[in-house]
Design an enzyme around this catalytic site. Structure first.
Site, PDB file in Angstrom:
ATOM      1  N   HIS A  63      -0.983  -5.468  -1.522  1.00 18.13           N
ATOM      2  CA  HIS A  63      -1.880  -5.193  -1.623  1.00 18.13           C
ATOM      3  C   HIS A  63      -2.809  -4.679   0.073  1.00 18.13           C
ATOM      4  O   HIS A  63      -3.320  -5.689   0.818  1.00 18.13           O
ATOM      5  CB  HIS A  63      -3.317  -5.893  -1.968  1.00 18.13           C
ATOM      6  CG  HIS A  63      -3.058  -5.833  -3.731  1.00 18.13           C
ATOM      7  ND1 HIS A  63      -3.700  -5.350  -4.265  1.00 18.13           N
ATOM      8  CD2 HIS A  63      -1.844  -7.048  -4.678  1.00 18.13           C
ATOM      9  CE1 HIS A  63      -3.086  -5.292  -5.774  1.00 18.13           C
ATOM     10  NE2 HIS A  63      -2.418  -6.861  -5.454  1.00 18.13           N
ATOM     11  N   HIS A 180       0.125  -4.936 -14.481  1.00 12.15           N
ATOM     12  CA  HIS A 180      -0.522  -6.235 -14.540  1.00 12.15           C
ATOM     13  C   HIS A 180      -0.848  -5.866 -15.909  1.00 12.15           C
ATOM     14  O   HIS A 180      -1.773  -5.455 -16.735  1.00 12.15           O
ATOM     15  CB  HIS A 180      -1.541  -5.519 -13.567  1.00 12.15           C
ATOM     16  CG  HIS A 180      -2.527  -6.559 -13.492  1.00 12.15           C
ATOM     17  ND1 HIS A 180      -2.894  -7.453 -12.103  1.00 12.15           N
ATOM     18  CD2 HIS A 180      -3.514  -7.102 -14.774  1.00 12.15           C
ATOM     19  CE1 HIS A 180      -3.737  -8.650 -12.717  1.00 12.15           C
ATOM     20  NE2 HIS A 180      -3.793  -7.725 -14.155  1.00 12.15           N
ATOM     21  N   HIS A 233       4.490  -8.568 -11.141  1.00 11.54           N
ATOM     22  CA  HIS A 233       4.742 -10.310 -11.271  1.00 11.54           C
ATOM     23  C   HIS A 233       4.286 -11.110 -12.562  1.00 11.54           C
ATOM     24  O   HIS A 233       3.111 -11.737 -12.854  1.00 11.54           O
ATOM     25  CB  HIS A 233       3.351 -10.605 -10.601  1.00 11.54           C
ATOM     26  CG  HIS A 233       1.911  -9.888 -10.992  1.00 11.54           C
ATOM     27  ND1 HIS A 233       1.277  -9.728 -12.800  1.00 11.54           N
ATOM     28  CD2 HIS A 233       0.699  -8.967 -10.291  1.00 11.54           C
ATOM     29  CE1 HIS A 233       0.040  -8.919 -12.634  1.00 11.54           C
ATOM     30  NE2 HIS A 233      -0.249  -8.614 -11.297  1.00 11.54           N
ATOM     31  N   ASP A 306       2.973  -9.487  -4.473  1.00 13.32           N
ATOM     32  CA  ASP A 306       1.758  -9.301  -4.928  1.00 13.32           C
ATOM     33  C   ASP A 306       0.725  -9.930  -3.371  1.00 13.32           C
ATOM     34  O   ASP A 306      -0.016 -10.640  -3.538  1.00 13.32           O
ATOM     35  CB  ASP A 306       1.117  -9.790  -6.133  1.00 13.32           C
ATOM     36  CG  ASP A 306      -0.069  -9.494  -7.057  1.00 13.32           C
ATOM     37  OD1 ASP A 306      -0.640  -8.789  -6.231  1.00 13.32           O
ATOM     38  OD2 ASP A 306      -0.023 -10.352  -7.640  1.00 13.32           O
ATOM     39  N   HIS A 310      -7.246 -12.093   0.650  1.00 12.16           N
ATOM     40  CA  HIS A 310      -8.430 -12.042   1.218  1.00 12.16           C
ATOM     41  C   HIS A 310      -9.034 -12.763   3.003  1.00 12.16           C
ATOM     42  O   HIS A 310      -8.596 -13.372   3.685  1.00 12.16           O
ATOM     43  CB  HIS A 310      -9.226 -12.912   0.635  1.00 12.16           C
ATOM     44  CG  HIS A 310      -8.980 -12.652  -1.463  1.00 12.16           C
ATOM     45  ND1 HIS A 310      -9.423 -11.162  -1.418  1.00 12.16           N
ATOM     46  CD2 HIS A 310      -7.775 -12.178  -1.606  1.00 12.16           C
ATOM     47  CE1 HIS A 310      -8.841 -10.808  -2.211  1.00 12.16           C
ATOM     48  NE2 HIS A 310      -8.188 -11.730  -3.081  1.00 12.16           N
TER      49      HIS A 310
END
Ligand code: DOR
Ligand code: ZN
Ligand code: ZN
Length: 429
Positions: A63, A180, A233, A306, A310
């Site tokens: 991400h 996912h 994942h 993954d 943040h």
């Protein structure tokens, strides 16, 4: 531009090359692999004695948060984090704002790649518009613009009719579906694995069934539509069992495991610390063992990160209020060496298969190999060096990891993209 990598131990799964040799790179292409290359007019010599030279790692699951969440990560910082982790190609997931869900957005991403990324970007388009779950995105248009896969990552497409149509279009456009697996209706506010530990901490649990029912659904739907399915994942023992069953039945399915899921179990969560919060969550010991054995036996094909950066503030909140996700690009190699190679689950060659060769085959690119005539995307690493993981050294904007201070083995020394050194550990010192 001529570069020679001298005396590195080459590990190349596609030709089973497992020996010390020199590599000559000319203008970004692997020109020659020989026991000893002596060329007069060389621009750059990289000494790799005592180290391993592998095809650059390929991460099918990161991400990078751009556009929309640049305070968490950008394509530029994400790509530096990837390079620092030994990755030369990555698939950024489309759950950005706006969502990567159109031909124009894929074109925008490719432009950003050229201008700002140190590594190759393999674009992934969303399955539905704005990830709204109901209106199919322009999958064919995205494929024409260069998308390599579609994914609704962050959630599952819960409407099966929409999903089936998406899968059909993915097949027609030769795109893989990165799934996912999470039944939204079963989550019920869970923030960690359901079990003794969640009860102890007084936190709501996420059961294995949340993942397993969608894993099963997706396998059968992919088989019915003919779509190529890659399960993201995977965290449960029954995900592994379902993939085994599907492979035995001859279905086109592959599965990935993330380092955090094979390194930690829910009992390792010391307290309500959101550095241990990710989706799917850290599971039971039994699940962890099934994932490791699944990688060992070959049922599980890929190790992906993954990588989910943040902000520090949002991750300083409790498990209940913080977002799901941890960073992973800069710890994947050392965790795989420490937990799988050192413990006898994978050979070094199998590590390369799971981190480079298999991902390249699944996503359908001509990479993941050290072969004459191919682009020189390479990583040079030491498997023995021991050190403590230090978040302060991360190139990622995200420092959210439960692995700060963990003792590991395995150091990335250089990452080379199309013949250019994009990361050099020695220069960092
Ligand atoms: O832990 C996760 N983080 N799981 C997801 O599915 C989404 C991801 C994110 O985007 O942060
Ligand atoms: Zn996900
Ligand atoms: Zn994800």
């Amino acid at each position: 531009m001529k570069t020679i990598i001298k005396k590195g131990h080459i590990l190349n799964p596609s030709t089973k090359m497992d020996k010390v040799a020199d590599i000559l790179i000319v203008d970004g292409i692997i020109e020659k692999i020989e026991d000893e290359i002596n060329d007069a007019d060389i621009d750059q010599v990289i000494m790799a004695e005592g180290r391993y030279v592998m095809p650059g790692f390929i991460d099918l699951h990161v991400h990078f948060r751009e556009p929309g969440f640049e305070y968490k990560e950008t394509i530029e910082t994400g790509s530096r984090s990837a390079a620092r982790g030994g990755y030369t190609s990555v698939c950024p997931m489309p759950n950005t704002n706006p969502v990567i869900d159109s031909k124009e957005m894929i074109e925008w991403l490719s432009k950003k790649e050229k201008e700002e990324s140190l590594v190759h970007i393999l674009p992934v388009g969303a399955i539905t518009k704005g990830q709204n779950g109901t209106d199919l995105a322009d999958i064919k248009g995205m494929a024409q613009a260069g998308a390599k896969a579609i994914s609704e990552d962050g959630k599952s497409v819960m409407d099966v009719n929409v999903y089936v149509e998406g899968m059909k279009q993915a097949k027609e456009s030769n795109l893989v579906v990165l799934a996912h697996c999470e039944d939204k209706n079963l989550v019920r506010g869970g923030v960690m694995n359901a079990g003794k530990k969640s009860q102890e901490l007084g936190l709501k649990g996420i059961t294995n069934a949340v993942e397993d029912v969608i894993t099963a659904r997706d396998i059968f739907l992919a088989n019915e539509t003919g779509a190529k399915l890659h399960l993201c994942h995977c965290s449960t023992k029954d995900s592994v069992a379902l993939i085994e069953l599907a492979k035995k039945a001859g279905y086109q399915v592959s599965g990935e495991v993330c380092p955090h899921h094979f390194t930690l179990c829910d009992e390792d969560i010391p307290c309500d610390d959101s550095n241990y919060k990710m989706n799917p969550p850290l599971r039971s010991k039994e699940d962890v063992l099934a994932l490791k054995n699944g990688l060992k036996s070959g049922i599980m094909d890929v190790i992906s990160t993954d990588h989910a950066p943040h902000g520090a503030e949002e991750k300083s909140k409790s498990m209940v209020d913080s977002p799901f996700g941890i960073v992973g690009l800069e710890t994947a190699f050392c965790l795989t060496v420490t937990e799988l190679v050192e413990q006898g689950y994978l050979t070094k060659m199998e590590l390369v298969e799971k981190m480079s060769y298999n991902p390249s085959r699944i996503i359908g690119i001509d990479k993941g190999q050290i072969v004459e005539g191919k682009v020189a995307d390479l990583v040079i690493a030491d498997f023995e060096e021991e050190y403590l993981i230090d978040v302060n050294t991360f190139a990622s904007k995200g420092k959210n990891t439960p692995f700060h201070g963990k003792k590991v083995k395995g150091r990335i020394y250089q990452t080379i993209v199309a013949g250019k050194v994009v990361y050099d550990y020695d220069k960092e010192q």
